[in-house]
Design an enzyme around this catalytic site. Structure first.
Site, PDB file in Angstrom:
ATOM      1  N   PHE A 138     -15.014   5.846 -15.021  1.00 53.09           N
ATOM      2  CA  PHE A 138     -16.056   4.855 -15.321  1.00 53.09           C
ATOM      3  C   PHE A 138     -16.772   5.279 -16.591  1.00 53.09           C
ATOM      4  O   PHE A 138     -17.237   6.421 -16.709  1.00 53.09           O
ATOM      5  CB  PHE A 138     -17.068   4.737 -14.176  1.00 53.09           C
ATOM      6  CG  PHE A 138     -18.088   3.647 -14.430  1.00 53.09           C
ATOM      7  CD1 PHE A 138     -17.797   2.329 -14.122  1.00 53.09           C
ATOM      8  CD2 PHE A 138     -19.306   3.949 -15.018  1.00 53.09           C
ATOM      9  CE1 PHE A 138     -18.718   1.318 -14.393  1.00 53.09           C
ATOM     10  CE2 PHE A 138     -20.235   2.939 -15.299  1.00 53.09           C
ATOM     11  CZ  PHE A 138     -19.945   1.626 -14.984  1.00 53.09           C
ATOM     12  N   ASP A 223     -17.093  12.623 -20.694  1.00 54.75           N
ATOM     13  CA  ASP A 223     -18.210  11.748 -20.335  1.00 54.75           C
ATOM     14  C   ASP A 223     -19.051  12.461 -19.278  1.00 54.75           C
ATOM     15  O   ASP A 223     -18.659  12.576 -18.127  1.00 54.75           O
ATOM     16  CB  ASP A 223     -17.651  10.420 -19.801  1.00 54.75           C
ATOM     17  CG  ASP A 223     -18.744   9.460 -19.352  1.00 54.75           C
ATOM     18  OD1 ASP A 223     -19.889   9.897 -19.135  1.00 54.75           O
ATOM     19  OD2 ASP A 223     -18.436   8.262 -19.189  1.00 54.75           O
ATOM     20  N   LYS A 252     -27.925   9.123 -18.250  1.00 54.49           N
ATOM     21  CA  LYS A 252     -28.660   9.096 -16.973  1.00 54.49           C
ATOM     22  C   LYS A 252     -29.842  10.084 -16.854  1.00 54.49           C
ATOM     23  O   LYS A 252     -30.976   9.693 -16.996  1.00 54.49           O
ATOM     24  CB  LYS A 252     -27.691   9.252 -15.808  1.00 54.49           C
ATOM     25  CG  LYS A 252     -26.808   7.999 -15.648  1.00 54.49           C
ATOM     26  CD  LYS A 252     -26.070   7.973 -14.333  1.00 54.49           C
ATOM     27  CE  LYS A 252     -25.470   6.619 -14.042  1.00 54.49           C
ATOM     28  NZ  LYS A 252     -24.134   6.394 -14.577  1.00 54.49           N
TER      29      LYS A 252
HETATM   30  C1  PLP Z   1     -23.424   5.359 -15.374  1.00 52.21           C
HETATM   31  C2  PLP Z   1     -22.292   5.844 -16.184  1.00 52.21           C
HETATM   32  C3  PLP Z   1     -22.010   5.305 -17.445  1.00 52.21           C
HETATM   33  C4  PLP Z   1     -22.783   4.129 -18.001  1.00 52.21           C
HETATM   34  O1  PLP Z   1     -24.116   4.449 -18.268  1.00 52.21           O
HETATM   35  P1  PLP Z   1     -25.170   3.290 -18.560  1.00 52.21           P
HETATM   36  O2  PLP Z   1     -26.410   4.043 -18.912  1.00 52.21           O
HETATM   37  O3  PLP Z   1     -25.279   2.487 -17.308  1.00 52.21           O
HETATM   38  O4  PLP Z   1     -24.643   2.493 -19.672  1.00 52.21           O
HETATM   39  C5  PLP Z   1     -20.981   5.856 -18.176  1.00 52.21           C
HETATM   40  N1  PLP Z   1     -20.244   6.873 -17.695  1.00 52.21           N
HETATM   41  C6  PLP Z   1     -20.494   7.421 -16.498  1.00 52.21           C
HETATM   42  C7  PLP Z   1     -19.667   8.565 -16.034  1.00 52.21           C
HETATM   43  C8  PLP Z   1     -21.508   6.916 -15.690  1.00 52.21           C
HETATM   44  O5  PLP Z   1     -21.724   7.431 -14.484  1.00 52.21           O
END
Ligand code: PLP
Length: 399
Positions: A138, A223, A252
């Site tokens: 994700f 990520d 986050k």
């Molecule tokens: C939540 C998340 C995102 C997206 O972050 P947003 O601040 O909602 O755009 C991207 N990568 C990972 C692994 C996430 O958990």
């Protein structure tokens, strides 16, 4: 549900687009608990989806925000500001990558920046642009990050998606090799897949990806939007493996509840984005950056990396006990305070039962209950929470 919640939720439904379906209206938070508008209190084992890692209303974070808001809330990136400059140097220091930072406002935007930087570098290094990402990964909800997110539920209805992505199976190096082409420029992955089911990378896989990147002159992009900033017991989850990425992204938890994203590079890529190559009006906002500096100090002063490991292990042991007790629970997985409970059935039913007992948790995919408690969680609160989880599982599966 009492009157105030019902009133707000009715107004919400009539005026907010139905991308989410909330059933609780939160009014305030303190430490590891939140309170709804009717005064009902919950343990928050979601941390606002991995955001409130030092708990709600931490006095040092509140003070940093108040002081910075009174001094300067915004000045644009035509001028430098002190908190963002100090934050950049701190991120470079704790990452040990020796590179530089680009600031933005969210996880998707940080990943978008990573993808653009990879393309910019690839254009100058053999005209390459393709990025390999992983099934069950994700990376966000912009068009490019949706294309990077190899999950149908995330992509449906948005064709045509940006091109330049190839998908591989997580923890399967052979499938990564099969996804490479002469246009591949980077491999992008989470060190622990969050939304896709709380699945950690194996050590062998992380090292294998790094070795493949070295061999083929590819960039390794991690990520860290969910797993980063201490959640797995190290500042960044990749630090739990014996590898260094070329680029990684944070968002986050970075600013304790204010919107912020960051792309961090190694030395090789520090100046790939030249003047005007990329930008973000609010990126490095002084109030968000001041909050982030306070969050990092709190993590250091209160030894929260150690706490994430120690209390995370206690939670894992308790969850393992439930797996041993209930046939409907299959497995516990994850790292530190990023844990998933795999259910033979619908995770959302368990999340609903937990809410009924006063504990908020998340799903990850259809069959994983995800726990992301604040890293400040102490042992006595954990004991209370485990009692609630026990009662909820009795409700869901029968004592
Ligand atoms: C939540 C998340 C995102 C997206 O972050 P947003 O601040 O909602 O755009 C991207 N990568 C990972 C692994 C996430 O958990």
């Amino acid at each position: 549900m009492s009157k105030k919640s019902e009133e707000i939720l009715a107004l919400y439904k009539s005026k907010v687009m139905p991308t989410y379906a909330p059933s609780v209206v939160i009014a305030s938070g303190k430490g590891v608990t939140v309170r709804d508008v009717d005064g009902m209190s919950y343990y928050d084992f979601t941390s606002g989806i991995g955001v409130n890692s030092v708990g709600y209303s931490h006095p040092k974070v509140v003070k940093a925000i108040q002081d910075q808001a009174a001094a300067l809330t915004h000045c644009s990136n035509l001028y430098a500001n002190v908190p963002a400059t100090l934050l950049a140097s701190k991120l470079v220091e704790i990452s040990g990558l020796g590179g530089k930072v680009f600031f933005c406002n969210s996880g998707a935007e940080a990943n978008e920046a990573a993808l653009k930087l990879a393309r910019m570098w690839g254009a100058a290094n053999g005209g390459r642009y393709e990025v390999v990402t992983f099934r069950q990964g994700f990376h966000g909800r912009t068009l490019a990050t949706v294309a990077a997110t190899a999950q149908a539920w995330c992509q449906e209805g948005y064709d045509p998606l940006p091109v330049g992505f190839a998908y591989a199976d997580y923890n399967d190096l052979e499938s990564v090799k099969a996804a490479l082409s002469d246009k591949t420029v980077a491999i992008m992955l989470e060190a622990v897949q969050g939304e896709g089911g709380v699945t950690p990378a194996t050590a062998e896989f992380m090292k294998g990806v790094r070795a493949l990147c070295d061999e083929k002159n590819l960039l390794m992009i991690v990520d860290e939007v969910q797993a980063g900033m201490g959640r797995t017991g190290t500042w960044f989850a990749w630090q739990g493996y014996d590898v260094k990425p070329d680029l990684f992204t944070c968002a986050k938890a970075i600013a304790g509840g204010l919107p912020m994203g960051a792309l961090v590079s190694n030395a090789k890529l520090a100046d790939t984005f030249g003047a005007s190559a990329h930008a973000s009006t609010f990126g490095g906002n002084p109030v968000a950056a001041a909050a982030a500096n306070a969050v990092i100090s709190v993590i250091e002063e209160e030894k929260l990396l150690e706490n994430a490991t120690k209390v995370g292990e206690l939670l894992r042991e308790a969850l393992q006990g439930f797996v041993d007790k209930y046939d409907k629970l299959l497995e516990v997985r994850g790292k530190g305070m990023m844990l998933g409970l795999v259910v033979d059935g619908e995770a959302k039913d368990v999340v609903e039962a937990l809410k009924g007992q006063g504990l908020l948790a998340l799903t990850a995919g259809k069959n994983v209950v995800r726990f992301l408690p604040p890293l400040t969680l102490g042992e006595s609160d954990l004991e209370d929470a485990i009692d609630m989880i026990s009662d909820a599982l009795d409700c869901a599966f029968g004592a």
